[in-house]
Enzyme design. Structure first.
Site, PDB file in Angstrom:
ATOM      1  N   TYR A  87      26.847 -19.956 -10.431  1.00 27.31           N
ATOM      2  CA  TYR A  87      26.718 -19.248 -11.716  1.00 27.31           C
ATOM      3  C   TYR A  87      27.205 -20.154 -12.861  1.00 27.31           C
ATOM      4  O   TYR A  87      27.604 -21.297 -12.635  1.00 27.31           O
ATOM      5  CB  TYR A  87      27.449 -17.905 -11.664  1.00 27.31           C
ATOM      6  CG  TYR A  87      26.848 -17.000 -10.601  1.00 27.31           C
ATOM      7  CD1 TYR A  87      25.512 -16.601 -10.686  1.00 27.31           C
ATOM      8  CD2 TYR A  87      27.583 -16.589  -9.492  1.00 27.31           C
ATOM      9  CE1 TYR A  87      24.937 -15.810  -9.701  1.00 27.31           C
ATOM     10  CE2 TYR A  87      27.006 -15.788  -8.499  1.00 27.31           C
ATOM     11  CZ  TYR A  87      25.687 -15.404  -8.613  1.00 27.31           C
ATOM     12  OH  TYR A  87      25.113 -14.634  -7.634  1.00 27.31           O
TER      13      TYR A  87
ATOM     14  N   GLN B 229      35.848  -9.107 -11.599  1.00 29.10           N
ATOM     15  CA  GLN B 229      35.264 -10.446 -11.562  1.00 29.10           C
ATOM     16  C   GLN B 229      34.198 -10.601 -12.646  1.00 29.10           C
ATOM     17  O   GLN B 229      33.205  -9.865 -12.671  1.00 29.10           O
ATOM     18  CB  GLN B 229      34.635 -10.769 -10.205  1.00 29.10           C
ATOM     19  CG  GLN B 229      34.274 -12.257 -10.170  1.00 29.10           C
ATOM     20  CD  GLN B 229      33.511 -12.698  -8.949  1.00 29.10           C
ATOM     21  OE1 GLN B 229      32.505 -12.090  -8.610  1.00 29.10           O
ATOM     22  NE2 GLN B 229      33.971 -13.754  -8.299  1.00 29.10           N
TER      23      GLN B 229
ATOM     24  N   THR C  78      29.024  -8.268  -4.489  1.00 31.24           N
ATOM     25  CA  THR C  78      27.931  -7.603  -5.189  1.00 31.24           C
ATOM     26  C   THR C  78      27.249  -6.662  -4.213  1.00 31.24           C
ATOM     27  O   THR C  78      26.812  -7.093  -3.150  1.00 31.24           O
ATOM     28  CB  THR C  78      26.944  -8.687  -5.689  1.00 31.24           C
ATOM     29  OG1 THR C  78      27.623  -9.467  -6.665  1.00 31.24           O
ATOM     30  CG2 THR C  78      25.689  -8.093  -6.283  1.00 31.24           C
TER      31      THR C  78
ATOM     32  N   PRO D  67      35.376 -10.451  -3.887  1.00 28.64           N
ATOM     33  CA  PRO D  67      34.319  -9.786  -4.660  1.00 28.64           C
ATOM     34  C   PRO D  67      32.998  -9.734  -3.903  1.00 28.64           C
ATOM     35  O   PRO D  67      32.572 -10.741  -3.345  1.00 28.64           O
ATOM     36  CB  PRO D  67      34.182 -10.667  -5.907  1.00 28.64           C
ATOM     37  CG  PRO D  67      34.792 -11.975  -5.534  1.00 28.64           C
ATOM     38  CD  PRO D  67      35.862 -11.667  -4.544  1.00 28.64           C
TER      39      PRO D  67
HETATM   40  C1  FMN Z   1      27.089  -8.912   0.127  1.00 25.36           C
HETATM   41  C2  FMN Z   1      27.916  -9.995  -0.487  1.00 25.36           C
HETATM   42  C3  FMN Z   1      28.038 -10.045  -1.857  1.00 25.36           C
HETATM   43  C4  FMN Z   1      28.828 -11.019  -2.452  1.00 25.36           C
HETATM   44  N1  FMN Z   1      28.979 -11.014  -3.825  1.00 25.36           N
HETATM   45  C5  FMN Z   1      29.864 -11.863  -4.394  1.00 25.36           C
HETATM   46  C6  FMN Z   1      30.192 -11.741  -5.782  1.00 25.36           C
HETATM   47  O1  FMN Z   1      29.715 -10.867  -6.517  1.00 25.36           O
HETATM   48  N2  FMN Z   1      31.091 -12.628  -6.276  1.00 25.36           N
HETATM   49  C7  FMN Z   1      31.685 -13.594  -5.495  1.00 25.36           C
HETATM   50  O2  FMN Z   1      32.509 -14.362  -5.980  1.00 25.36           O
HETATM   51  N3  FMN Z   1      31.394 -13.713  -4.196  1.00 25.36           N
HETATM   52  C8  FMN Z   1      30.532 -12.862  -3.620  1.00 25.36           C
HETATM   53  N4  FMN Z   1      30.316 -12.937  -2.275  1.00 25.36           N
HETATM   54  C9  FMN Z   1      31.072 -13.917  -1.465  1.00 25.36           C
HETATM   55  C10 FMN Z   1      32.351 -13.291  -0.932  1.00 25.36           C
HETATM   56  O3  FMN Z   1      33.242 -12.927  -1.966  1.00 25.36           O
HETATM   57  C11 FMN Z   1      33.097 -14.288  -0.012  1.00 25.36           C
HETATM   58  O4  FMN Z   1      33.449 -15.424  -0.772  1.00 25.36           O
HETATM   59  C12 FMN Z   1      32.251 -14.714   1.169  1.00 25.36           C
HETATM   60  O5  FMN Z   1      31.609 -13.605   1.763  1.00 25.36           O
HETATM   61  C13 FMN Z   1      33.125 -15.451   2.214  1.00 25.36           C
HETATM   62  O6  FMN Z   1      34.202 -14.668   2.641  1.00 25.36           O
HETATM   63  P1  FMN Z   1      34.105 -13.789   3.989  1.00 25.36           P
HETATM   64  O7  FMN Z   1      33.667 -14.711   5.068  1.00 25.36           O
HETATM   65  O8  FMN Z   1      35.472 -13.236   4.203  1.00 25.36           O
HETATM   66  O9  FMN Z   1      33.068 -12.733   3.731  1.00 25.36           O
HETATM   67  C14 FMN Z   1      29.507 -11.986  -1.653  1.00 25.36           C
HETATM   68  C15 FMN Z   1      29.366 -11.931  -0.267  1.00 25.36           C
HETATM   69  C16 FMN Z   1      28.610 -10.942   0.319  1.00 25.36           C
HETATM   70  C17 FMN Z   1      28.500 -10.890   1.809  1.00 25.36           C
END
Ligand code: FMN
Length: 361
Positions: free
Chosen positions: A162, A80, A5, A3
């Protein structure tokens, strides 16, 4: 797809627009699962300008376009549910009432409000014990509405500081009723939400995202308490036979770097630890390269892996991974945080959202 945002929803209704539909369509793949950006289950759970909700008819109409687009490519999409709790501001909430939380403890730092302004967080209002079932019910209503909008399931956001994590963490929960104190009591809210949603839509349509030890929205948790939470939650969640538990970790670069840490926050490999206490479907996430992901799947730690940032600039990530692309061969553009969020005042929303050139295998 993890997910994310992105704050490009309609300025007024905060419903997904045609551009948001295009963004998800681009990232959908046959058999792949997308988890939507965090969506507020109720008006009182709002935390960000232009983050979507699932509580109005307009939200659901907007989401229908997205879910149809994802399904047209053979993909799946979960919604989500993200209740911001204390990580919000009265100006974003109905009747400008204070945000609610387990305890009246102010998050560190500033919150973005309308017009792109930044103001300090407020001291939230601690929920009365008899208000908690009302919030649980809001999650259930939201899950049913998400279903009506064509989602294949929902994910409870129990990380990133949250509301559910505000109950789980002892730093944000000083309650003396049955929702505070011991690890079991602090987990009660999350398990009640889990059971209530599972009863409404089926546990096989429900996922949970855990993120013990996050350093986000002013929450810093010690390793020993995080492991105690996971040790309790593992068997409890295993019993409930959920679609999956996603455990997101900060232990791997570059995720811990972009939350401002210079080294991994835990000594323990939380994924391998959690696997010892939870035998159900386990998704892992957090700074994983395709190579690391393979390792964790191969040794039986993970059943599935999700990627966030790599998806921002690589809409066809599943295709690239299937073709054996390494981290170095992916478009690294998603790491520029300047493209992450849309502006509170509006466009140009395409930039850094839907306009990435594809890397072709
Ligand atoms: C721009 C952005 C927005 C994010 N928004 C959410 C969100 O709405 N909900 C959530 O559970 N995690 C959110 N995350 C975290 C990601 O889901 C993920 O857990 C995190 O980036 C680590 O994984 P990755 O290294 O593959 O990006 C966000 C991350 C980024 C970069």
């Amino acid at each position: 797809m993890s997910p994310m945002t992105r704050l490009r929803n309609d300025l007024i209704t905060e419903s997904p627009t045609d551009l948001v539909k295009l963004y998800y369509f681009q990232r959908a793949s046959d058999g792949g699962l997308i988890v939507s950006e965090g969506s507020a289950p109720s008006a009182g759970g709002r935390g960000y300008v232009r983050a979507p909700g699932v509580w109005t008819d307009e939200h659901i109409e907007g989401w229908k376009k997205v879910t149809e687009a994802v399904h047209s490519k053979g993909g799946y999409i979960f919604c989500q549910l993200m209740h911001a709790g204390r990580v919000s501001h009265s100006s974003l909430l109905p009747e400008e009432k204070l945000p609610v939380a387990p305890s009246a403890l102010k998050p560190a730092g500033d919150v973005h409000i309308a017009g792109g302004k930044k103001v300090p967080y407020e001291v939230p209002r601690a929920l009365e014990t008899d208000e908690i079932p009302v919030i649980v019910q809001e999650f259930v209503t939201a899950a049913r509405r998400a279903f009506a909008g064509g989602f294949d399931g929902v994910e409870i956001h129990a990380g990133n500081g949250y509301l559910p994590q505000q109950f789980l963490a002892k730093e944000t929960n000083l309650r003396t009723d049955q929702y505070g104190g011991s690890v079991e009591n602090r987990a009660r809210f999350l398990l009640e939400v889990t059971d209530a949603i599972a009863a409404a839509i089926g546990s096989n349509r429900l996922g949970i995202k855990l993120q013990q030890g996050v350093t986000f929205s002013g929450l810093i948790e010690p390793e020993d308490d995080c492991l105690a939470q996971l040790a309790y939650l593992g068997p409890e969640l295993e019993k409930r036979k959920l679609a999956y538990v996603c455990l997101s970790s900060l232990n791997y670069t570059p995720y811990y770097q972009y939350v401002g840490l210079s080294e991994p926050n835990f000594k323990t490999d939380v994924w391998r630890f959690f696997r010892t206490v939870y035998k159900g479907s386990l998704m892992i996430n957090g700074g994983l390269s395709p190579e690391k992901a393979e390792e964790y799947v191969a040794d039986g730690t993970a059943d599935s892996v999700s990627f966030g940032v790599p998806f921002i600039a690589n809409a066809n990530l599943p295709e690239l991974l299937a073709a054996g692309y390494s981290s170095e061969q992916l478009n690294p553009g998603g790491w520029q945080a300047s493209v992450w969020y849309g502006k509170a005042t509006g466009g140009p929303d395409e930039k850094g959202f839907t306009d990435w050139p594809l890397v072709r295998p």
